[in-house]
Design a protein around this motif. Structure first.
Motif, short mmCIF file in Angstrom:
data_model
loop_
_atom_site.label_atom_id
_atom_site.label_comp_id
_atom_site.label_asym_id
_atom_site.label_seq_id
_atom_site.Cartn_x
_atom_site.Cartn_y
_atom_site.Cartn_z
N LEU A 44 1.11 -1.01 0.02
CA LEU A 44 -0.17 0.41 0.04
C LEU A 44 0.76 1.41 0.45
N PRO A 45 0.38 2.08 -0.85
CA PRO A 45 1.45 3.75 -0.86
C PRO A 45 0.79 4.28 0.99
N PHE A 46 2.14 4.98 1.28
CA PHE A 46 2.74 5.12 2.74
C PHE A 46 2.68 4.27 4.02
N TRP A 47 3.18 3.24 3.51
CA TRP A 47 3.00 2.34 4.34
C TRP A 47 4.17 1.46 4.45
N ASP A 48 5.58 1.24 5.29
CA ASP A 48 6.44 0.99 5.18
C ASP A 48 6.51 -0.45 5.57
N ASP A 49 7.66 -0.99 5.17
CA ASP A 49 7.73 -2.40 5.39
C ASP A 49 6.86 -3.74 5.45
N THR A 50 5.81 -3.28 5.11
CA THR A 50 4.35 -3.77 5.36
C THR A 50 3.88 -4.36 3.95
N ARG A 51 3.36 -5.80 3.96
CA ARG A 51 2.68 -6.21 3.14
C ARG A 51 1.04 -7.11 2.93
N LEU A 52 -0.03 -7.34 2.51
CA LEU A 52 -1.37 -7.79 2.91
C LEU A 52 -1.03 -8.33 1.63
N TRP A 53 -2.68 -8.97 2.37
CA TRP A 53 -3.44 -10.26 1.67
C TRP A 53 -4.59 -9.90 1.93
N VAL A 54 -5.27 -9.49 0.54
CA VAL A 54 -6.57 -8.70 0.48
C VAL A 54 -7.78 -10.33 0.71
N LEU A 55 -8.45 -10.05 1.64
CA LEU A 55 -9.43 -11.19 1.42
C LEU A 55 -10.57 -10.73 0.79
N ALA A 56 -10.71 -9.73 0.83
CA ALA A 56 -12.43 -9.10 0.41
C ALA A 56 -12.56 -7.47 -0.04
N ARG A 57 -13.07 -7.69 -1.04
CA ARG A 57 -13.11 -6.65 -1.14
C ARG A 57 -14.63 -6.37 -2.11
N PRO A 58 -14.80 -5.34 -2.22
CA PRO A 58 -16.35 -4.88 -2.96
C PRO A 58 -16.45 -5.62 -4.45
N LEU A 59 -17.31 -6.26 -4.91
CA LEU A 59 -17.39 -6.85 -6.29
C LEU A 59 -19.04 -7.13 -6.97
N SER A 60 -19.20 -6.50 -7.96
CA SER A 60 -20.30 -6.08 -8.37
C SER A 60 -21.31 -6.93 -8.35
N GLY A 61 -22.31 -7.30 -7.61
CA GLY A 61 -23.20 -8.55 -7.94
C GLY A 61 -22.63 -10.11 -6.70
#
Length: 275
Positions: A44-61
């Protein structure tokens, strides 16, 4: 004493089987813990020494109201500009390590079980000041403002300081750790922890308008998702759209527990102008 599953990344060995329990359907998705590898992490922008797993995000339908990240923050990592959306509210839930959260200039220390609610427009920072990585869930939702009702205040607590509430008729075998009052109409989402003793169950298929994100913190169970019984364990994530039937049996030998998101306390939008 509570325990929480913590992802370790890495990659499966080349000799391992390709088949897994991962599934995406019209009504639900299951992301087993094995899918949370190094090659699907994001930054992500402006995050140092950080990573993430995206588990959910809005999806149409599909599920449309929230996003959920599982975040790993290295030594000295974090952000002084964590949120770019001024209308996003958030819940942070720490599963491992120690993080320093500053909300409107006031510092707090979050350890495993630490929980923070951050309303839209909150000024906050998050830093890992310890030698080892920290992990937390970050659940985000666009806050639905209502004329005449103020947004909630930010707060910080820990699961250990919140008494679970027994579901009626279960003799404490099925409880829910609720971090806000269900009747507090300032809140348009609830992020709770649901707890089952071995052998306890949801003995009927819940079918309702709320969307769900369920991350298994501890234990294992058979979970009914729409028409399918799916075996899940600590580290798995389930994503349910509105009205997807669900039930479960806790498999033992220990407790079965999950972090639960749901959207609540608002009119159903009838046109895009109300969103």
């Amino acid at each position: 004493m509570s325990t929480y599953h913590v992802p370790r990344g890495g990659l499966p060995g080349q000799s391992e089987l390709t088949t897994d329990r991962a599934i995406f359907t019209e009504a639900y998705a299951v992301l087993p813990k094995r899918t949370m590898t190094d090659i699907v992490t994001s930054y992500l922008p402006f995050w140092d020494d950080t990573r993430l797993w995206v588990l959910a995000r809005p999806l149409s339908g599909f599920a449309e109201t929230f996003s959920q990240y599982l975040v790993e923050v290295g030594k000295g990592g974090g952000s002084d500009r964590p949120e770019s959306d001024p209308e996003a509210e958030a819940v942070l839930f720490v599963v491992d390590g120690t993080l320093r959260l500053t909300v409107d200039g006031a510092p707090s220390t979050l350890t495993a079980g630490g929980y923070a609610y951050l309303p839209p427009g909150t000024t906050w920072t998050l830093r890992n000041t310890r030698a080892r990585a920290a992990h937390f869930h970050w659940i985000r939702k666009t806050y639905q403002r209502v004329d005449g009702i103020d947004a909630p205040e930010p707060f910080v607590t820990n699961e250990q300081d919140v008494e679970p509430i027994a579901m009626p008729g279960t003799e404490g075998r099925w409880t829910t750790t609720r971090f806000v009052d269900m009747a507090d109409l300032r809140h348009d989402m609830h992020v709770n922890i649901v707890n089952f003793e071995p052998g306890a169950s949801i003995p009927f298929p819940e079918t309702h308008v709320m969307e769900h994100g369920l991350y298994v913190l501890e234990g294992k169970a058979m979970y009914l998702l729409n028409r399918d019984w799916v075996e899940v364990e600590a580290g798995d994530f389930m994503w349910l759209r509105a009205f997807c039937p669900q039930a479960c049996y806790a498999g033992g030998p220990g407790r079965f527990r999950y972090l639960l998101y749901k959207d609540v306390n608002r009119h159903v939008p009838l046109s895009r102008r109300f969103v």
